[in-house]
Design an enzyme around this catalytic site. Structure first.
Site: not given
Length: 551
Positions: A523-524
């Site tokens: 999700h980064r």
């Protein structure tokens, strides 16, 4: 003629050590350059180590099951000045358990290698692998140690005595009290004379060299200084928690005791018999009478319960654990779930299967999925990327190298199919089948499991619909495939056969083959909306296989 030592090479990028799983040669065997001599399991794969010489195996310096650092000597060869096998050696000669026997000392030449030991008066230094390994650990030149064993053989006790500056203590008596005692054993030493063992004996006191070697009523230990045995026998001794020097034997080789695996197992069975395990003596305490606790008992308070089995946590299994831990604690995972209706995909595969079989190819659904993934990656390149934290940059990969997770007896391996965008369906099917087969046989090369940009795991082949796959770090996404099965779906009347129609509504529920998808993302790098759009693109190509013709 010279004796050349061969060190464990770097068998894979980033590999620092490996477990010597099995020897493929024995002392006395003739080998050729590039011939495999050992199987070594690294933290990446099981690999064969080839010889660098044409010659005859002189000595094995490591035992099966031993962890060996890269750069350590594992084997030596007798070769002539031109690298050929030493003259006079019979190619069919029977392997000798101990090639450096005392009878050969007068005729053996000086070892000439980069890290060779200096000459001794007899021309060579006789020492078992365990003594040589201990010498390396203590920084002792084994050639400078006076051997007290038969024929001048250097024992581990000799190495320790030399390290303490008492090389002559074993042979020279003191002025008053007789022979000077050997150095006290370390906590890893077991048995008499400070011999070192990888495991402690049952009931042994870690702090006393005089602790009983076996329980009362058990067989008497032989207590030898040296023992000849094959690497397989020594592995059996380690597996049975037995000091091989204590195993009784009537067999000899070159004048020294020779132990077989059968003798090891018989001795271990006798140790484990109920008659050889006495009850601890009770002692009086303020709380009443309690069984005595020996030092050996105290050291085993955390040992597995009776009947439990312990398995070494190393090799591929340890790599999987470390990789999963690193991925899970580094990349914040989010998993997106969806389901593709794959009627047309099932029909397309059925139509292509006869042609694939005619070309000797087993066509599964995986090549179709791989092509659909490439279509999604081209449209959403952030799922085909790598985040380099130190450089604070995201690398969007130009290649489409898909890793395929394969379950093996040793754990999960992920061989990589390179340039998926440049291969056809049959070519991909053939590549996947080949890699998966060799992964299960532990025949993959380390390079074949590197360079992936996106991974696929097919847990549906075993059973299941959805999961939360862990990303194959440093990749940024992984797609999990559930089982293709008929499940209830809602269809418009125009898309449904008349027998399923329900006049009460414009749509109806019918059975249809579906493919559950589980997409995990870092999700980064990837937002949830992008993950959903990528999944939609993949499903669109799976539900309309003709679109794959463009990939």
């Amino acid at each position: 003629m010279t004796v050349e030592e061969f060190k464990l090479p770097d068998v894979g990028e980033g590999v620092a050590e490996g477990e010597l799983v099995s020897w493929l040669v024995a002392p006395g065997d003739r080998v050729e350059e590039d011939q495999p001599v050992a199987e070594v399991e690294t933290d990446k794969a099981l690999v064969e180590v080839p010889s660098s010489y044409d010659g005859v195996v002189e000595e094995l310096f490591a035992e099966e099951g031993e962890m060996v650092p890269v750069g350590d000597v594992i084997i030596s060869f007798r070769v002539d000045e031109d690298g050929e096998a030493a003259a006079g050696d019979d190619a069919e000669a029977e392997p000798e358990p101990e090639p450096d026997s005392p009878d050969e000392s007068a005729s053996e030449p000086t070892t000439e290698a980069a890290d060779a030991e200096p000459d001794t008066p007899a021309g060579r230094t006789f020492a078992p692998p365990s003594a040589r390994r201990l010498a390396r650990e203590l920084g002792v030149d084994v050639a400078a140690v006076d051997g007290s064993g038969p024929g001048g053989r250097v024992t581990e006790a000799d190495v320790r005595a030399h390290a303490e500056g008492d090389a002559g203590a074993a042979d020279a008596g003191g002025p008053d009290d007789g022979p000077e005692p050997r150095p006290a054993p370390t906590p890893t030493d077991t048995g008499s004379d400070g011999r070192k063992s990888a495991v402690s004996k049952r009931g042994a006191d870690d702090g006393s060299a005089d602790a009983p070697a076996t329980p009362a009523g058990g067989p008497d230990p032989a207590g030898r200084e040296t023992t000849l045995a094959t690497p397989a026998t020594r592995k059996a001794a380690r597996d049975r928690d037995v000091d091989i020097d204590d195993v009784p034997t009537d067999q000899t080789r070159d004048g020294e005791a020779f132990v077989t695996a059968e003798a090891v197992n018989a001795y271990a069975d006798a140790l484990e018999s109920p008659a050889s395990t006495p009850e601890p003596e009770p002692v009086e305490t303020d709380a009443g009478t309690e069984p005595a606790v020996t030092a050996g008992d105290a050291s085993e308070t955390s040992a597995p319960a009776s009947g439990d089995e312990t398995v070494p946590y190393r090799g591929v299994r340890r790599t999987i654990g470390k990789q999963m831990e690193r991925s899970k604690f580094t990349a914040p995972h989010v998993t997106h779930h969806d389901t593709a209706e794959v009627d047309a995909l099932v029909e397309a595969r059925e139509e292509l299967k006869p042609k694939a079989e005619a070309e000797g190819v087993k066509l599964t659904y995986m090549p179709f999925v791989m092509k659909a993934i490439v279509a999604g990656l081209k449209e959403y390149p952030y799922l085909n990327s790598e985040l380099r934290e130190d450089d604070e940059e995201i690398v969007l990969k130009s290649e489409y190298n898909l890793g395929i997770a394969v379950a093996t007896d040793a754990g999960l391996m992920v061989p990589v199919v390179e340039n998926v965008d440049e291969k056809g369906l049959f070519e991909l099917a053939d590549a996947v089948n080949d890699l998966a087969s060799r992964a299960r046989e532990r025949k993959l090369k380390p390079a074949e499991m590197q360079g992936g940009t996106f991974s696929i795991t097919n847990f549906g082949a075993i059973g299941g619909e959805y999961a939360t796959p862990i990303i194959n770090y440093p990749e940024t996404a992984i797609l999990g495939l559930g089982a293709i099965e008929e499940r209830p779906v809602v269809r418009d009347h125009a898309d449904v056969a008349s027998e399923f129609l329900d006049d009460s509504d414009d749509s109806t529920v019918v059975p249809a083959p579906t493919l559950p998808l589980s997409l995990s993302i870092d999700h980064r790098v990837v937002d949830g909306a992008v993950a959903a759009e990528f999944a939609n693109t993949v499903m669109e190509h799976l539900e309309n296989p003709l679109l794959l013709l463009n990939e």
